[in-house]
Write an enzyme that holds these catalytic residues in place. Structure first.
Site, PDB file in Angstrom:
ATOM      1  N   CYS A 133       3.489  -5.946  15.246  1.00 32.79           N
ATOM      2  CA  CYS A 133       5.038  -5.749  14.651  1.00 32.79           C
ATOM      3  C   CYS A 133       4.939  -4.940  13.472  1.00 32.79           C
ATOM      4  O   CYS A 133       5.634  -4.827  12.749  1.00 32.79           O
ATOM      5  CB  CYS A 133       6.151  -6.539  14.409  1.00 32.79           C
ATOM      6  SG  CYS A 133       7.051  -7.700  15.906  1.00 32.79           S
ATOM      7  N   VAL A 134       3.678  -3.216  13.631  1.00 29.69           N
ATOM      8  CA  VAL A 134       3.784  -2.863  12.252  1.00 29.69           C
ATOM      9  C   VAL A 134       3.933  -1.406  12.947  1.00 29.69           C
ATOM     10  O   VAL A 134       4.370  -1.304  14.185  1.00 29.69           O
ATOM     11  CB  VAL A 134       1.948  -2.768  12.437  1.00 29.69           C
ATOM     12  CG1 VAL A 134       1.480  -3.902  11.827  1.00 29.69           C
ATOM     13  CG2 VAL A 134       1.218  -2.798  13.662  1.00 29.69           C
TER      14      VAL A 134
END
Lengths: 535, 105
Positions: free
Chosen positions: B104-105
């Protein structure tokens, strides 16, 4: 133009079933009301089309490789039927069989769910995206191929769906055209949960057929269990990030605040989505600053898996879900903390607070909580000194589905914002009636082929409309506007929406978390915590 | 995975053009990727960013957070985007031979 699509078409149409034409998408409000502003969805390249099946809608989310011969095709169908049988048996699906059967057996076909589904309405009412479309296809397959009297009956009732490679491949892609937001389930007078059915389909594909998006599986849960985090962060890299974050805290506050790691016997083990360390370190910093000022006794873990709160298994695979959930709880048990607490990560709320109830027993059944009510206690009961005038800009709140609709955490974040933001404005609808950011169930991190275009143009469209409408009277780019999204996945999706439609650059719309706003209002933080240049 | 010739070598890349065998990276490979990323010819400033990313990756097996990059190189985000129009991840990291960011970047 849209074709008229029936249920049987899923197994009959040759080539691509439908085409997502940007002219069919719902109209956006000002300042994006010129259809020329819609970038649309790029076509797959010839090489991608040759390799992957995109016969549903020209999009490939899962990169399903086409079978090479008749034998492979037959094996594919056989595996699907075997998997479906397991999905419907108590021995193999004790976790979800009951709600699955209730949803499969009780639909009245009233279509309340379709009107509640932003993917369906915003796509321009594409029949294949109707929440009941994939469910009804599945129901008819079960009736025809798994029930004794099925074959004959299905002919009389007109529910004759061919079970071939096309049907199954399209169903697999279709299980990744729903964000599992479960707004449909809430709108159903009977409680039929089409989101759950989609989830069960994804499970069948992953657990029985090894079909799952690589971002969720190989690079997601597999990497998480092997390296320690779905981001690829090793314990050594984590130490480097924490060191950097402590340095930034000192620059911002002038205070030396150590981030506690592996502190045995702490009250709270805080679990962050590890994406925050990389993309939004300010979130980790804000938590540390607030907890330090409020005297919270907390720690992070440096154990493999446990320094990343995510659990992508919750989106597609029960086995991977259980493996990760157990590792989280083992870290808490080893550190002898009183409770585990999830930071600003929506799906981790679902995995840890809700679904893990069925997985973690005995000494692994450690109290698991959301950080939001603790933050509410700190803010509302004046445990830190706050000056709301420091947040003197328009703020709206995006509700992560897993926080509001799933976990029932609705008011704490609002009470915080009402107290610390003088221009807090609600989106409509909000709370448990919210719309998904469009990146739910892993979509925000799925960028393969042309899927990221689809999610920004279709599944995120309703959220984009809500943001534009809420800030409609303050579009002047000089006025900084803040979309508060207390979830890493939602933040990533909103970042992509703002960037795709150039809303930060042209209209001054920014995004960030909840703790960022709390830290920004703190009297002890000199100047502004929120840095608009790097937001 | 498709194969392409970069810096005179045949290399596997993913659909976004990230090389799959980071150990085969060298300066000639970087320059060839830079040509597809509107970052060619590469100046001293380009190399400052690329070398920082590369060295961080060799030590920690991951790309550093963007803010770490801006602090360590002294370039703000705007300058990084000017140097690498594709941005720090899809532009600079790709040229430095790092894998595509995950999670989740």
């Amino acid at each position: 133009m849209k074709k008229k699509i029936t249920l049987r078409d899923i197994g009959k149409i040759e080539g691509q079933m439908v085409d997502i034409d940007k002219a069919d998408l719902s109209r956006l409000p000002a300042p994006l009301d010129d259809p020329a502003d819609e970038p649309g969805i790029k076509q797959l390249t010839g090489e991608q089309k040759d390799r992957f099946d995109a016969s549903l809608d020209g999009i490939s989310a899962i990169g399903l490789v086409k079978p090479q011969n008749k034998q492979e095709e037959e094996d594919f169908v056989r595996k699907f039927i075997a998997g479906l049988k397991k999905l419907l048996s108590k021995e193999n699906n004790w976790t979800f069989l009951q709600p699955l059967m209730l949803s499969l057996e009780n639909c009245a076909k009233c279509q309340n769910c379709s009107e509640a589904c932003p993917v369906f309405t915003e796509s321009g009412r594409q029949e294949i995206y109707r929440p009941t479309y994939r469910t009804e296809v599945l129901r008819r397959i079960i009736r025809k191929y798994l029930k004794k009297e099925g074959k004959l009956l299905s002919k009389f009732t007109g529910s004759d769906i061919d079970l071939n490679f096309k049907t199954i491949a399209r169903l697999a892609e279709l299980s990744y055209r729903c964000t599992l937001c479960r707004r449909c389930a809430q709108s159903c007078p009977i409680g039929v949960d089409n989101g759950l059915i989609t989830h069960e389909l994804r499970k069948l594909f992953s657990q029985e057929m090894d079909i799952a998006p690589k971002e969720l599986h190989q690079l997601g849960t597999v990497q998480h269990l092997k390296v320690g985090s779905s981001t690829g962060t090793s314990p050594k890299a984590l130490a480097s990030f924490i060191d950097f974050i402590e340095g930034e805290i000192e620059e911002i506050t002038g205070k030396t605040i150590r981030i506690p790691v592996d502190k045995e016997g702490a009250d709270i083990l805080l679990l962050h989505n590890a994406g925050e360390f990389i993309s939004w370190p300010e979130n980790i910093e804000a938590f540390a600053i607030i907890f330090d000022a409020a005297g919270v006794d907390w720690t992070l873990s440096s154990s493999l898996v446990a320094y990343d709160a995510v659990n992508y298994g919750v989106w597609y695979d029960d086995v991977q879900l259980a493996r990760i959930a157990a590792r989280h709880a083992q870290a808490a048990r080893d550190l002898k903390v009183n409770r585990m607490m999830v930071g600003e990560c929506g799906h981790a709320h679902k995995a840890m607070l809700v679904v893990s109830d069925r997985v973690l027993t005995g000494d692994l059944n450690i109290p698991r909580e959301s950080a939001i009510p603790l933050l509410e206690d700190i803010v509302l009961n004046d445990k830190i000194r706050l000056d709301r005038s420091k947040n003197n800009f328009p703020v709206t709140l995006h509700d992560p589905c897993n926080l509001v609709r799933l976990s029932g955490i609705v008011e704490p974040q609002r009470r915080i914002l009402r107290k610390i933001c003088p221009d807090f404005r609600e989106m409509e609808p909000h709370g448990v009636d919210n719309y998904c950011c469009g990146g739910g169930s892993g979509f925000a991190i799925m960028d393969s082929n042309n899927f990221s275009d689809w999610r920004s143009s279709v599944s995120g469209r309703m959220k984009l409309k809500q943001i534009l409408t809420t800030f409609g009277d303050v579009m002047n780019p000089e006025i900084h506007k803040y979309v508060c999204a207390p979830c890493s996945n939602c933040k990533g999706m909103i970042r992509d929406l703002l960037s795709r439609y150039r809303l930060t650059e042209k209209h001054g719309i920014y995004y960030g978390g909840l703790v960022d706003l709390i830290a920004n209002a703190m009297v002890d933080v000199k100047g502004q915590f929120i840095n608009w240049e790097t937001s | 995975m498709p194969k392409v010739t970069l810096g005179g070598k045949e290399l596997e890349i993913d659909e976004d053009g990230f090389i799959q065998e980071p150990e085969k990276w060298d300066k000639a490979v970087a320059e060839d990727i830079a040509k597809t990323e509107e970052a060619y010819p590469m100046s001293e400033d380009h190399w400052k960013v690329i070398n920082y990313l590369r060295n961080y990756f060799l030590e920690f097996e991951i790309a550093p957070p963007i803010r770490m990059v801006t602090k360590q190189t002294g370039f703000d985000l705007k300058t990084i985007y000017k140097l690498f129009p594709g941005g720090p991840a899809k532009g600079a990291c790709k040229i430095a031979g790092l894998p595509k960011p995950t999670g989740c970047v």
